[in-house]
Design a protein around this motif. Structure first.
Motif, PDB file in Angstrom:
ATOM      1  N   PHE A 113       0.833  -1.199   0.000  1.00  0.00           N
ATOM      2  CA  PHE A 113       0.000   0.000   0.000  1.00  0.00           C
ATOM      3  C   PHE A 113       0.873   1.255   0.000  1.00  0.00           C
ATOM      4  O   PHE A 113       0.623   2.208  -0.736  1.00  0.00           O
ATOM      5  CB  PHE A 113      -0.903   0.042   1.238  1.00  0.00           C
ATOM      6  N   TYR A 114       1.892   1.256   0.840  1.00  0.00           N
ATOM      7  CA  TYR A 114       2.787   2.404   0.933  1.00  0.00           C
ATOM      8  C   TYR A 114       3.493   2.661  -0.399  1.00  0.00           C
ATOM      9  O   TYR A 114       3.574   3.802  -0.860  1.00  0.00           O
ATOM     10  CB  TYR A 114       3.804   2.184   2.047  1.00  0.00           C
ATOM     11  N   GLU A 115       3.998   1.595  -1.027  1.00  0.00           N
ATOM     12  CA  GLU A 115       4.670   1.744  -2.323  1.00  0.00           C
ATOM     13  C   GLU A 115       3.706   2.283  -3.376  1.00  0.00           C
ATOM     14  O   GLU A 115       4.068   3.138  -4.192  1.00  0.00           O
ATOM     15  CB  GLU A 115       5.240   0.400  -2.778  1.00  0.00           C
ATOM     16  N   LEU A 116       2.488   1.788  -3.358  1.00  0.00           N
ATOM     17  CA  LEU A 116       1.486   2.229  -4.325  1.00  0.00           C
ATOM     18  C   LEU A 116       1.154   3.710  -4.125  1.00  0.00           C
ATOM     19  O   LEU A 116       1.064   4.465  -5.107  1.00  0.00           O
ATOM     20  CB  LEU A 116       0.230   1.370  -4.182  1.00  0.00           C
ATOM     21  N   GLU A 117       0.982   4.119  -2.885  1.00  0.00           N
ATOM     22  CA  GLU A 117       0.701   5.523  -2.595  1.00  0.00           C
ATOM     23  C   GLU A 117       1.874   6.408  -3.026  1.00  0.00           C
ATOM     24  O   GLU A 117       1.679   7.494  -3.579  1.00  0.00           O
ATOM     25  CB  GLU A 117       0.422   5.722  -1.097  1.00  0.00           C
ATOM     26  N   LYS A 118       3.081   5.935  -2.791  1.00  0.00           N
ATOM     27  CA  LYS A 118       4.271   6.685  -3.171  1.00  0.00           C
ATOM     28  C   LYS A 118       4.351   6.837  -4.693  1.00  0.00           C
ATOM     29  O   LYS A 118       4.655   7.916  -5.203  1.00  0.00           O
ATOM     30  CB  LYS A 118       5.517   5.977  -2.631  1.00  0.00           C
ATOM     31  N   LYS A 155      -5.423  -1.617  -5.186  1.00  0.00           N
ATOM     32  CA  LYS A 155      -5.848  -1.308  -3.818  1.00  0.00           C
ATOM     33  C   LYS A 155      -7.032  -2.173  -3.401  1.00  0.00           C
ATOM     34  O   LYS A 155      -7.100  -2.648  -2.267  1.00  0.00           O
ATOM     35  CB  LYS A 155      -6.224   0.165  -3.697  1.00  0.00           C
ATOM     36  N   ALA A 156      -7.976  -2.373  -4.312  1.00  0.00           N
ATOM     37  CA  ALA A 156      -9.139  -3.212  -4.004  1.00  0.00           C
ATOM     38  C   ALA A 156      -8.706  -4.643  -3.708  1.00  0.00           C
ATOM     39  O   ALA A 156      -9.212  -5.274  -2.769  1.00  0.00           O
ATOM     40  CB  ALA A 156     -10.131  -3.183  -5.160  1.00  0.00           C
ATOM     41  N   VAL A 157      -7.744  -5.146  -4.488  1.00  0.00           N
ATOM     42  CA  VAL A 157      -7.243  -6.509  -4.250  1.00  0.00           C
ATOM     43  C   VAL A 157      -6.531  -6.580  -2.904  1.00  0.00           C
ATOM     44  O   VAL A 157      -6.713  -7.535  -2.139  1.00  0.00           O
ATOM     45  CB  VAL A 157      -6.307  -6.946  -5.406  1.00  0.00           C
ATOM     46  N   LEU A 158      -5.735  -5.574  -2.601  1.00  0.00           N
ATOM     47  CA  LEU A 158      -5.014  -5.574  -1.326  1.00  0.00           C
ATOM     48  C   LEU A 158      -5.985  -5.482  -0.139  1.00  0.00           C
ATOM     49  O   LEU A 158      -5.796  -6.157   0.881  1.00  0.00           O
ATOM     50  CB  LEU A 158      -4.003  -4.426  -1.286  1.00  0.00           C
ATOM     51  N   GLU A 159      -7.026  -4.666  -0.290  1.00  0.00           N
ATOM     52  CA  GLU A 159      -8.028  -4.579   0.775  1.00  0.00           C
ATOM     53  C   GLU A 159      -8.748  -5.908   0.967  1.00  0.00           C
ATOM     54  O   GLU A 159      -9.037  -6.323   2.099  1.00  0.00           O
ATOM     55  CB  GLU A 159      -9.023  -3.464   0.466  1.00  0.00           C
ATOM     56  N   LYS A 160      -9.032  -6.582  -0.135  1.00  0.00           N
ATOM     57  CA  LYS A 160      -9.677  -7.900  -0.042  1.00  0.00           C
ATOM     58  C   LYS A 160      -8.744  -8.907   0.633  1.00  0.00           C
ATOM     59  O   LYS A 160      -9.194  -9.735   1.423  1.00  0.00           O
ATOM     60  CB  LYS A 160     -10.078  -8.380  -1.451  1.00  0.00           C
ATOM     61  N   ARG A 161      -7.444  -8.839   0.315  1.00  0.00           N
ATOM     62  CA  ARG A 161      -6.469  -9.720   0.969  1.00  0.00           C
ATOM     63  C   ARG A 161      -6.435  -9.474   2.472  1.00  0.00           C
ATOM     64  O   ARG A 161      -6.312 -10.418   3.264  1.00  0.00           O
ATOM     65  CB  ARG A 161      -5.076  -9.524   0.374  1.00  0.00           C
TER      66      ARG A 161
END
Length: 148
Positions: free
Chosen positions: A49-54, A84-90
């Motif tokens: 998530f942090y890498e994606l936001e960066k 992000k949706a996949v990460l939230e589901k994980r």
């Protein structure tokens, strides 16, 4: 092949009590492993998530610096939303699995505790009689050995 750890089969209640303890210890180890693996997975997801936001912030700053909005930026934004949706589901799945594992392990600990409790209480009642029987057998053997 001889076992390295002798199994107490001379008394059913002793076996029941020790098996209950083994179940409890195994459940405690399972709780530790469940929390350790779930927390490790959640940390890797948080890192992603942090890498994606960066990456998104860098792309926005680059777009502002250039002053133009490209079609690829909207595609990358949509892709980022999908990731992000996949990460939230994980995260949801990991937390749900942890709850299920913890519930099953606590049930195992409870059943192991019940098994150990009843095993120890029954064993405590029978063991004095067993010890007395062994004493009498030793006395009988000594008398038979000392006869002329």
């Amino acid at each position: 092949m001889q076992p390295n750890i002798p199994v107490p089969t001379d008394n059913l209640y002793k076996f029941q009590a020790l098996f209950g303890l083994v179940i409890i210890i195994s459940a405690i180890a399972g709780l530790y492993l469940t929390y350790a693996t779930t927390n490790a997975e959640l940390v890797t997801i948080a890192d992603r998530f942090y890498e994606l936001e960066k990456e998104q912030l860098a792309a926005q700053q680059e777009t502002v610096a250039v002053g133009a909005v490209a079609v690829s930026d909207s595609r990358s934004a949509n892709a980022a939303k999908g990731v992000k949706a996949v990460l939230e589901k994980r995260i949801e799945v990991a937390v749900s699995n942890r709850r299920t594992y913890v519930a099953v392990l606590f049930l195992g600990m409870f059943l192991g505790g019940v098994l150990a409790y009843f095993g120890f209480t029954k064993w405590a009642k029978i063991q004095p009689m067993h010890d007395r029987l062994l004493e009498l057998q030793v006395q009988k053997a000594e008398k038979e050995l000392n006869q002329p």
